[in-house]
Design a protein around this motif. Structure first.
Motif, mmCIF file in Angstrom:
data_model
loop_
_atom_site.group_PDB
_atom_site.id
_atom_site.type_symbol
_atom_site.label_atom_id
_atom_site.label_comp_id
_atom_site.label_asym_id
_atom_site.label_seq_id
_atom_site.Cartn_x
_atom_site.Cartn_y
_atom_site.Cartn_z
ATOM 1 N N ASP A 19 0.883 -1.166 0.000
ATOM 2 C CA ASP A 19 0.000 0.000 0.000
ATOM 3 C C ASP A 19 0.921 1.216 0.000
ATOM 4 O OD1 ASP A 19 -1.511 2.239 0.797
ATOM 5 O OD2 ASP A 19 -2.917 1.004 1.948
ATOM 6 N N ALA A 20 1.071 1.849 -1.164
ATOM 7 C CA ALA A 20 2.047 2.932 -1.307
ATOM 8 C C ALA A 20 1.687 4.147 -0.458
ATOM 9 C CB ALA A 20 2.164 3.327 -2.781
ATOM 10 N N ASP A 21 0.396 4.423 -0.310
ATOM 11 C CA ASP A 21 -0.018 5.551 0.516
ATOM 12 C C ASP A 21 0.356 5.301 1.980
ATOM 13 O OD1 ASP A 21 -1.347 6.868 -1.710
ATOM 14 O OD2 ASP A 21 -2.872 5.306 -1.504
ATOM 15 N N TYR A 22 0.254 4.054 2.403
ATOM 16 C CA TYR A 22 0.596 3.726 3.786
ATOM 17 C C TYR A 22 2.098 3.825 4.038
ATOM 18 C CZ TYR A 22 1.155 1.171 8.129
ATOM 19 O OH TYR A 22 1.509 0.821 9.416
ATOM 20 N N ILE A 23 2.918 3.281 3.147
ATOM 21 C CA ILE A 23 4.365 3.372 3.399
ATOM 22 C C ILE A 23 4.828 4.830 3.344
ATOM 23 C CG2 ILE A 23 4.811 1.001 2.618
ATOM 24 C CD1 ILE A 23 6.087 2.242 0.060
ATOM 25 N N THR A 70 12.957 -9.491 -8.471
ATOM 26 C CA THR A 70 11.931 -9.111 -7.506
ATOM 27 C C THR A 70 11.004 -8.080 -8.131
ATOM 28 O OG1 THR A 70 13.452 -9.499 -5.651
ATOM 29 C CG2 THR A 70 11.504 -8.141 -5.208
ATOM 30 N N GLN A 71 9.720 -8.345 -8.046
ATOM 31 C CA GLN A 71 8.714 -7.415 -8.552
ATOM 32 C C GLN A 71 8.186 -6.588 -7.383
ATOM 33 O OE1 GLN A 71 7.639 -6.885 -11.610
ATOM 34 N NE2 GLN A 71 5.661 -5.909 -11.403
ATOM 35 N N VAL A 72 8.160 -5.263 -7.543
ATOM 36 C CA VAL A 72 7.636 -4.356 -6.520
ATOM 37 C C VAL A 72 6.332 -3.758 -7.050
ATOM 38 C CG1 VAL A 72 8.086 -2.339 -5.073
ATOM 39 C CG2 VAL A 72 9.993 -3.832 -5.774
ATOM 40 N N VAL A 73 5.226 -4.077 -6.399
ATOM 41 C CA VAL A 73 3.902 -3.614 -6.810
ATOM 42 C C VAL A 73 3.438 -2.548 -5.824
ATOM 43 C CG1 VAL A 73 1.502 -4.294 -7.238
ATOM 44 C CG2 VAL A 73 3.377 -5.884 -7.793
ATOM 45 N N LEU A 74 3.351 -1.299 -6.295
ATOM 46 C CA LEU A 74 2.927 -0.176 -5.455
ATOM 47 C C LEU A 74 1.485 0.175 -5.807
ATOM 48 C CD1 LEU A 74 6.120 2.065 -5.826
ATOM 49 C CD2 LEU A 74 5.550 0.537 -3.907
ATOM 50 N N PRO A 145 0.367 -4.132 4.015
ATOM 51 C CA PRO A 145 -0.953 -3.513 4.039
ATOM 52 C C PRO A 145 -0.969 -2.378 5.070
ATOM 53 C CG PRO A 145 -0.967 -5.428 5.461
ATOM 54 C CD PRO A 145 0.455 -5.293 4.924
ATOM 55 N N ASN A 146 -2.034 -1.594 5.044
ATOM 56 C CA ASN A 146 -2.231 -0.626 6.120
ATOM 57 C C ASN A 146 -2.867 -1.373 7.281
ATOM 58 O OD1 ASN A 146 -3.023 1.386 7.876
ATOM 59 N ND2 ASN A 146 -3.776 2.755 6.286
ATOM 60 N N GLY A 147 -2.043 -1.725 8.261
ATOM 61 C CA GLY A 147 -2.537 -2.454 9.421
ATOM 62 C C GLY A 147 -3.099 -1.553 10.499
ATOM 63 N N GLU A 148 -3.100 -0.238 10.265
ATOM 64 C CA GLU A 148 -3.564 0.714 11.275
ATOM 65 C C GLU A 148 -4.980 1.196 11.027
ATOM 66 O OE1 GLU A 148 -0.675 3.811 12.138
ATOM 67 O OE2 GLU A 148 0.932 2.572 11.323
ATOM 68 N N GLN A 149 -5.480 1.016 9.815
ATOM 69 C CA GLN A 149 -6.842 1.440 9.483
ATOM 70 C C GLN A 149 -7.533 0.321 8.729
ATOM 71 O OE1 GLN A 149 -6.031 5.018 7.214
ATOM 72 N NE2 GLN A 149 -6.531 6.312 8.968
ATOM 73 N N THR A 170 5.328 -13.210 3.926
ATOM 74 C CA THR A 170 5.641 -12.335 5.053
ATOM 75 C C THR A 170 4.740 -11.116 5.013
ATOM 76 O OG1 THR A 170 7.968 -13.022 4.887
ATOM 77 C CG2 THR A 170 7.485 -11.120 6.281
ATOM 78 N N LEU A 171 4.074 -10.830 6.125
ATOM 79 C CA LEU A 171 3.284 -9.619 6.262
ATOM 80 C C LEU A 171 4.041 -8.638 7.155
ATOM 81 C CD1 LEU A 171 1.052 -11.242 4.890
ATOM 82 C CD2 LEU A 171 -0.572 -10.332 6.577
ATOM 83 N N PHE A 172 4.021 -7.372 6.774
ATOM 84 C CA PHE A 172 4.747 -6.331 7.496
ATOM 85 C C PHE A 172 3.762 -5.388 8.187
ATOM 86 C CE2 PHE A 172 7.676 -7.929 4.460
ATOM 87 C CZ PHE A 172 8.951 -7.651 4.904
ATOM 88 N N ALA A 173 4.103 -4.984 9.395
ATOM 89 C CA ALA A 173 3.305 -4.000 10.129
ATOM 90 C C ALA A 173 4.241 -3.236 11.064
ATOM 91 C CB ALA A 173 2.191 -4.681 10.919
ATOM 92 N N MET A 174 3.757 -2.135 11.600
ATOM 93 C CA MET A 174 4.594 -1.327 12.482
ATOM 94 C C MET A 174 4.672 -1.892 13.894
ATOM 95 S SD MET A 174 6.209 0.977 10.924
ATOM 96 C CE MET A 174 6.734 2.094 12.241
#
Length: 203
Positions: A19-23, A70-74, A145-149, A170-174
């Motif tokens: 989620d490019a807006d989230y990062i 590696t493919q980066v999908v924004l 993903p945006n794990g905050e909203q 792998t899922l990433f979150a803060m």
């Protein structure tokens, strides 16, 4: 939920879906926080360094004689034309259909997708991840993903519960989130490195 056409996404050995807006939001928050803490200007995050760090956190390792891809999908809201806190930043002019080469970890192919008219960003990410899990040629899948909203993290966790393949997902979150049929990594580590913040500065 409508299944979206994600056939245009290239199936590389490694795929990062973000989620490019989230990062972008996370990069801004960390910049403000650490400018105060370190009393120095924090530069824009280096997108290529960030992508390499995420791939490493997702299990990519240098292999002698092997050229990794590696493919980066924004995925971003259609109203956004660029990342405000990364360089390079402009989706259409600098990021979409571009690539960079790392001498150790191979080629990174970057694509940006604007969503919002027909399908929501969360649904697009969910559909994309579901499609990727059906492709055995993908060895490592990293999702930010945006794990905050909203409930996208929970939707991904429930969807991945039934995935039975050999992919390293792998899922990433803060912060640590409820676990599932995947690995977890803290997003902040890759982001701090991309912002040029050294470990010895924050000890």
């Amino acid at each position: 939920m409508n299944v979206q056409d994600t056939s245009h996404i290239r199936m590389s050995e490694n795929i990062i879906v973000a989620d490019a807006d989230y990062i972008d939001y996370v990069a801004f928050q960390l910049s403000v926080q650490f400018e105060r803490i370190l009393n120095r200007r924090i530069p824009q995050a280096d997108l290529s360094r960030w992508a390499i760090n995420v791939a490493l956190d997702g299990g990519l390792r240098a292999t002698e004689g092997v050229k990794h891809e590696t493919q980066v999908v924004l995925v971003h809201d259609k109203g956004k034309t660029k990342l405000e806190n990364f360089a390079p930043s402009n989706y259409s002019k600098e990021l979409n259909a571009q690539a960079f080469e790392d001498p150790t970890f191979g080629e990174f192919l970057v694509n940006a997708y604007a969503v919002g008219d027909v399908v929501s960003k969360d649904d697009y990410i969910l559909d994309t991840v579901q499609t990727i899990t059906q492709h055995p040629e993908v060895k490592r899948l990293m999702v930010i993903p945006n794990g905050e909203q909203g409930d996208l993290y929970g939707q991904l966790r429930r969807m991945l519960h039934n995935v039975d393949n050999d992919q390293r997902i792998t899922l990433f979150a803060m912060q640590p989130m409820e676990g599932g049929n995947f690995r977890q990594e803290i997003l902040g580590y890759s982001m701090l490195s991309a912002l040029g913040i050294r470990g010895d500065e924050i000890k």
